[in-house]
Write a protein that holds these residues in place. Sequence first.
Motif, short mmCIF file in Angstrom:
data_model
loop_
_atom_site.label_atom_id
_atom_site.label_comp_id
_atom_site.label_asym_id
_atom_site.label_seq_id
_atom_site.Cartn_x
_atom_site.Cartn_y
_atom_site.Cartn_z
N ALA A 51 4.03 -5.10 -1.42
CA ALA A 51 4.11 -4.16 -0.31
C ALA A 51 4.24 -2.72 -0.81
N LEU A 52 5.01 -2.54 -1.89
CA LEU A 52 5.17 -1.20 -2.47
C LEU A 52 3.83 -0.68 -2.99
N GLU A 53 3.11 -1.57 -3.65
CA GLU A 53 1.78 -1.19 -4.13
C GLU A 53 0.87 -0.84 -2.95
N GLY A 54 0.96 -1.64 -1.89
CA GLY A 54 0.17 -1.39 -0.68
C GLY A 54 0.52 -0.05 -0.05
N LEU A 55 1.82 0.28 -0.09
CA LEU A 55 2.27 1.55 0.48
C LEU A 55 1.68 2.72 -0.30
N LEU A 56 1.65 2.59 -1.63
CA LEU A 56 1.08 3.65 -2.46
C LEU A 56 -0.42 3.81 -2.17
N VAL A 57 -1.10 2.68 -2.02
CA VAL A 57 -2.53 2.73 -1.69
C VAL A 57 -2.72 3.37 -0.32
N ALA A 58 -1.84 3.00 0.63
CA ALA A 58 -1.93 3.55 1.99
C ALA A 58 -1.76 5.08 1.97
N VAL A 59 -0.81 5.56 1.17
CA VAL A 59 -0.59 7.02 1.07
C VAL A 59 -1.86 7.70 0.52
N PHE A 60 -2.42 7.08 -0.50
CA PHE A 60 -3.65 7.61 -1.10
C PHE A 60 -4.76 7.66 -0.06
N LEU A 61 -4.94 6.58 0.70
CA LEU A 61 -5.98 6.52 1.73
C LEU A 61 -5.74 7.53 2.84
N LEU A 62 -4.46 7.69 3.21
CA LEU A 62 -4.13 8.66 4.26
C LEU A 62 -4.48 10.08 3.82
N LEU A 63 -4.18 10.36 2.56
CA LEU A 63 -4.51 11.70 2.03
C LEU A 63 -6.02 11.90 2.01
N LEU A 64 -6.74 10.84 1.63
CA LEU A 64 -8.20 10.91 1.63
C LEU A 64 -8.75 11.11 3.04
N ALA A 65 -8.05 10.50 4.02
CA ALA A 65 -8.50 10.58 5.42
C ALA A 65 -8.16 11.93 6.05
N GLY A 66 -7.51 12.79 5.29
CA GLY A 66 -7.24 14.13 5.79
C GLY A 66 -5.86 14.31 6.40
N VAL A 67 -4.98 13.30 6.25
CA VAL A 67 -3.61 13.45 6.76
C VAL A 67 -2.79 14.19 5.69
N THR A 68 -2.79 15.47 5.76
CA THR A 68 -2.12 16.25 4.72
C THR A 68 -0.81 16.88 5.20
N SER A 69 -0.58 16.80 6.52
CA SER A 69 0.67 17.34 7.06
C SER A 69 1.84 16.48 6.59
N ALA A 70 2.89 17.13 6.12
CA ALA A 70 4.04 16.39 5.59
C ALA A 70 4.68 15.52 6.67
N VAL A 71 4.75 16.07 7.90
CA VAL A 71 5.37 15.32 9.00
C VAL A 71 4.55 14.08 9.34
N ALA A 72 3.23 14.26 9.45
CA ALA A 72 2.37 13.12 9.79
C ALA A 72 2.40 12.06 8.70
N LEU A 73 2.35 12.53 7.47
CA LEU A 73 2.37 11.59 6.34
C LEU A 73 3.71 10.85 6.28
N GLY A 74 4.79 11.60 6.48
CA GLY A 74 6.13 10.99 6.48
C GLY A 74 6.27 9.96 7.58
N THR A 75 5.70 10.28 8.76
CA THR A 75 5.76 9.34 9.88
C THR A 75 5.03 8.04 9.54
N TRP A 76 3.86 8.18 8.94
CA TRP A 76 3.09 7.00 8.53
C TRP A 76 3.86 6.15 7.51
N ILE A 77 4.41 6.84 6.53
CA ILE A 77 5.16 6.12 5.47
C ILE A 77 6.36 5.39 6.08
N LEU A 78 7.08 6.08 6.98
CA LEU A 78 8.23 5.44 7.63
C LEU A 78 7.82 4.22 8.44
N GLU A 79 6.71 4.35 9.17
CA GLU A 79 6.25 3.23 10.00
C GLU A 79 5.82 2.04 9.14
N ILE A 80 5.11 2.33 8.05
CA ILE A 80 4.69 1.23 7.16
C ILE A 80 5.92 0.60 6.51
#
Lengths: 145, 67
Positions: free
Chosen positions: A94-123
Motif C-alpha cells: 500500500a505504501l508503494e501504491g501511495l508513492l505511485v499514486a503521488v507520482f501519477l497525481l503530479l503527472l496529472a497536474g495536481v500540483t496544489s499542496a492542498v489538493a495533493l494533501g487531500t488525495w494522500i489523506l484520502e488514500i
Amino acid sequence: MSGARRVVRFTFWSNFGTFLLLALEMGSFMYHLPLMVSLVTALILAGAVFFQVWYLRHHYGVTKVEEFYLAGDERDRNIAYRVHNSCLYFLTQALEGLLVAVFLLLLAGVTSAVALGTWILEIGFTILILSNCQYYYLWQKYDAA
Amino acid sequence: MRNSIAVRRKQRQLSQAEVAVLTNVTRQTINAIENDKYDPSLTLAFELAACLGTTVDELFDFRGKRE
C-alpha cells in the motif's frame, strides 16, 4: 470465544468508530465546516481513544503495549504471526501504491499542496480501513482453521 | 497431527478446560489440537503427555499427519 478473539473483535469495531470520527475531523477541515464541529469531533476522538485503552485494560487485562499483547497462548501467537505477516505485506504494498499514486497525481497536474494533501489523506485513510478489515478477517479465518 | 488426546482425556475424566488449565493454554487450543487443526509446539506436546500420563510418542501419531 477465546479472549484473543474478543480483543480482536473489540479492537476492530473501536478502530472502525475511531476512523469514522477521524474522517469527520478530516472532512471538517477539507470542507471548511465550522470550527466548533472540528473541536467537538477532536474531543470525542480523544475520548474514544482513551475509552479504548481503558476498556482494553479493565475488561481484557491488556496492560502492556507489545506486539502480541492479545495472544493468550502459543496458538494465538501463531495466528498473530501469520496475521501480522500478511498485514505488513499489505501495508508495504500500500505504501508503494501511495508513492505511485503521488507520482501519477503530479503527472496529472495536481500540483496544489492542498489538493495533493487531500488525495494522500484520502488514500491513506482507505488503506487504514482496509488494513483494519484485513486484520479482523484474517484472524477469524486462521482461528477457525 | 493425529493424536489420542481426546480418548486419554476422557479416560482420565478431564474436560478440555481442565487440560487447558493444567497445560497453561486456552481451551480453544486443546480443541484445535484434538481436532487435528493445530500442531502443538514440542514443549506443549511434552506438557500434554505429562498431564495425560503418557509419552509424546504414544500421544501423537506423526504418520497420521494431515496433508
